[in-house]
Design an enzyme around this catalytic site. Sequence first.
Site, PDB file in Angstrom:
ATOM      1  N   GLY A 173      36.980  16.330  36.550  1.00 36.02           N
ATOM      2  CA  GLY A 173      38.121  16.508  37.443  1.00 36.02           C
ATOM      3  C   GLY A 173      39.477  16.200  36.824  1.00 36.02           C
ATOM      4  O   GLY A 173      40.489  16.216  37.527  1.00 36.02           O
TER       5      GLY A 173
ATOM      6  N   ILE B  35      32.235  16.704  38.389  1.00 36.96           N
ATOM      7  CA  ILE B  35      32.482  17.744  37.376  1.00 36.96           C
ATOM      8  C   ILE B  35      32.870  19.056  38.059  1.00 36.96           C
ATOM      9  O   ILE B  35      32.205  19.505  38.993  1.00 36.96           O
ATOM     10  CB  ILE B  35      31.240  17.943  36.474  1.00 36.96           C
ATOM     11  CG1 ILE B  35      31.041  16.705  35.589  1.00 36.96           C
ATOM     12  CG2 ILE B  35      31.388  19.199  35.612  1.00 36.96           C
ATOM     13  CD1 ILE B  35      29.809  16.743  34.709  1.00 36.96           C
TER      14      ILE B  35
ATOM     15  N   ASN C 187      36.263  21.426  26.835  1.00 43.74           N
ATOM     16  CA  ASN C 187      34.950  22.070  26.773  1.00 43.74           C
ATOM     17  C   ASN C 187      35.066  23.489  27.347  1.00 43.74           C
ATOM     18  O   ASN C 187      35.347  23.664  28.533  1.00 43.74           O
ATOM     19  CB  ASN C 187      33.966  21.213  27.586  1.00 43.74           C
ATOM     20  CG  ASN C 187      32.546  21.714  27.515  1.00 43.74           C
ATOM     21  OD1 ASN C 187      32.276  22.748  26.893  1.00 43.74           O
ATOM     22  ND2 ASN C 187      31.633  20.988  28.145  1.00 43.74           N
ATOM     23  N   PHE C 188      34.849  24.481  26.506  1.00 43.23           N
ATOM     24  CA  PHE C 188      34.985  25.874  26.942  1.00 43.23           C
ATOM     25  C   PHE C 188      33.808  26.314  27.825  1.00 43.23           C
ATOM     26  O   PHE C 188      33.878  27.351  28.482  1.00 43.23           O
ATOM     27  CB  PHE C 188      35.078  26.809  25.728  1.00 43.23           C
ATOM     28  CG  PHE C 188      36.378  26.757  24.954  1.00 43.23           C
ATOM     29  CD1 PHE C 188      37.225  25.655  25.016  1.00 43.23           C
ATOM     30  CD2 PHE C 188      36.760  27.812  24.138  1.00 43.23           C
ATOM     31  CE1 PHE C 188      38.431  25.616  24.291  1.00 43.23           C
ATOM     32  CE2 PHE C 188      37.953  27.794  23.410  1.00 43.23           C
ATOM     33  CZ  PHE C 188      38.792  26.686  23.482  1.00 43.23           C
ATOM     34  N   LYS C 189      32.695  25.547  27.791  1.00 38.59           N
ATOM     35  CA  LYS C 189      31.460  25.874  28.538  1.00 38.59           C
ATOM     36  C   LYS C 189      31.155  27.365  28.376  1.00 38.59           C
ATOM     37  O   LYS C 189      31.235  27.889  27.257  1.00 38.59           O
ATOM     38  CB  LYS C 189      31.614  25.450  30.018  1.00 38.59           C
ATOM     39  CG  LYS C 189      31.910  23.948  30.170  1.00 38.59           C
ATOM     40  CD  LYS C 189      31.694  23.429  31.574  1.00 38.59           C
ATOM     41  CE  LYS C 189      31.969  21.938  31.630  1.00 38.59           C
ATOM     42  NZ  LYS C 189      31.674  21.326  32.915  1.00 38.59           N
TER      43      LYS C 189
ATOM     44  N   GLU D 186      30.840  10.813  32.581  1.00 37.40           N
ATOM     45  CA  GLU D 186      31.247  11.885  33.503  1.00 37.40           C
ATOM     46  C   GLU D 186      30.322  11.873  34.721  1.00 37.40           C
ATOM     47  O   GLU D 186      29.178  12.330  34.617  1.00 37.40           O
ATOM     48  CB  GLU D 186      31.085  13.263  32.847  1.00 37.40           C
ATOM     49  CG  GLU D 186      31.955  13.526  31.659  1.00 37.40           C
ATOM     50  CD  GLU D 186      32.004  15.021  31.334  1.00 37.40           C
ATOM     51  OE1 GLU D 186      33.121  15.531  31.212  1.00 37.40           O
ATOM     52  OE2 GLU D 186      30.945  15.666  31.235  1.00 37.40           O
TER      53      GLU D 186
ATOM     54  N   ALA E 269      37.343  20.441  31.275  1.00 35.64           N
ATOM     55  CA  ALA E 269      37.090  21.873  31.154  1.00 35.64           C
ATOM     56  C   ALA E 269      37.977  22.659  32.109  1.00 35.64           C
ATOM     57  O   ALA E 269      38.973  23.261  31.713  1.00 35.64           O
ATOM     58  CB  ALA E 269      35.616  22.171  31.415  1.00 35.64           C
ATOM     59  N   SER E 270      37.632  22.621  33.421  1.00 41.76           N
ATOM     60  CA  SER E 270      38.251  23.559  34.362  1.00 41.76           C
ATOM     61  C   SER E 270      39.761  23.397  34.482  1.00 41.76           C
ATOM     62  O   SER E 270      40.453  24.372  34.804  1.00 41.76           O
ATOM     63  CB  SER E 270      37.586  23.436  35.742  1.00 41.76           C
ATOM     64  OG  SER E 270      37.592  22.099  36.190  1.00 41.76           O
TER      65      SER E 270
ATOM     66  N   HIS F 155      25.156  16.661  27.587  1.00 39.06           N
ATOM     67  CA  HIS F 155      26.079  16.961  28.685  1.00 39.06           C
ATOM     68  C   HIS F 155      25.294  17.045  29.988  1.00 39.06           C
ATOM     69  O   HIS F 155      24.114  17.416  29.990  1.00 39.06           O
ATOM     70  CB  HIS F 155      26.812  18.283  28.408  1.00 39.06           C
ATOM     71  CG  HIS F 155      27.961  18.516  29.340  1.00 39.06           C
ATOM     72  ND1 HIS F 155      27.785  19.041  30.598  1.00 39.06           N
ATOM     73  CD2 HIS F 155      29.285  18.258  29.214  1.00 39.06           C
ATOM     74  CE1 HIS F 155      28.963  19.100  31.201  1.00 39.06           C
ATOM     75  NE2 HIS F 155      29.890  18.642  30.385  1.00 39.06           N
TER      76      HIS F 155
HETATM   77  O1  G3P Z   1      32.633  18.614  29.651  1.00 40.85           O
HETATM   78  C1  G3P Z   1      33.688  18.386  30.533  1.00 40.85           C
HETATM   79  C2  G3P Z   1      33.298  18.625  31.920  1.00 40.85           C
HETATM   80  O2  G3P Z   1      31.999  18.411  32.269  1.00 40.85           O
HETATM   81  C3  G3P Z   1      34.276  18.199  32.938  1.00 40.85           C
HETATM   82  O3  G3P Z   1      34.536  19.374  33.581  1.00 40.85           O
HETATM   83  O4  G3P Z   1      35.815  20.945  34.878  1.00 40.85           O
HETATM   84  O5  G3P Z   1      35.532  18.598  35.676  1.00 40.85           O
HETATM   85  O6  G3P Z   1      37.005  19.075  33.726  1.00 40.85           O
HETATM   86  P1  G3P Z   1      35.794  19.493  34.530  1.00 40.85           P
END
Ligand code: G3P
Length: 220
Positions: free
Chosen positions: A179, A144, A9-11, A139, A200-201, A92
């Site tokens: 995470g 997150i 997810n590029f957000k 999630e 994402a991150s 989301h």
């Molecule tokens: O959409 C994926 C996201 O909400 C998870 O984010 O940064 O914890 O991988 P992250």
Amino acid sequence: MSGHLVVVNFKTYETAHGVSAEELALIMSNIETEARLIAVVSAFDLSSVVSIAPDLEVWTQHLDPIQFGSNTGWLHPETAVERGAKGTLINHAEHKISIEKIAMLLDQVPEDFIVCACAADIEEARALTAVGPTYVAVEPPELIGGDISVTTADPNIITGTADAVREISDKVGILCGAGIKNGNDVAMAIKLGTSGVLLASGVTKSDNPKLALENLISQI
Ligand code: G3P
């Protein structure tokens, strides 16, 4: 082909918007893997990402169940399909909507269009499964963007979601996220009963996204 999903997810990360979104999509597109790598991009970046990386599967981050006509500023599903989106996230944690709106969207999109509905917990996963999305992605919101993977911090939410979804449907796929940073996290997610991960991150905040992606897919 493993077919396991690694959904990135590029957000609105600075490293994954505009020209940077195109660059990240190209990196993803050039990775050879049996996994299914998917880029989830901003609506603004959809057309350019699809045209620069035509072989990469691209989803949108959100769509609104509105029709052709006077709907200023909403994200119109048919336009996303015409511009090359193969699927979308919906609900989301950072963009919640009602279950009624999700059901309307599912009625509106073509049958082969992928809808991945996000759930904060097992109860929400159960409610979402009942309206029949392609995937439910669990999630926990508090994890997150953090450093601890849901697979370590809360494996029971993943197995609990998998059980809850399977009680209702054998068609709805199961993903997990929050995470997720490396290949061990992805392997554990699959072991706990998912078809893959949403993250994402781990990629968008990495100094070396190619290496991060290679690590993520290393055990599938
Ligand atoms: O959409 C994926 C996201 O909400 C998870 O984010 O940064 O914890 O991988 P992250």
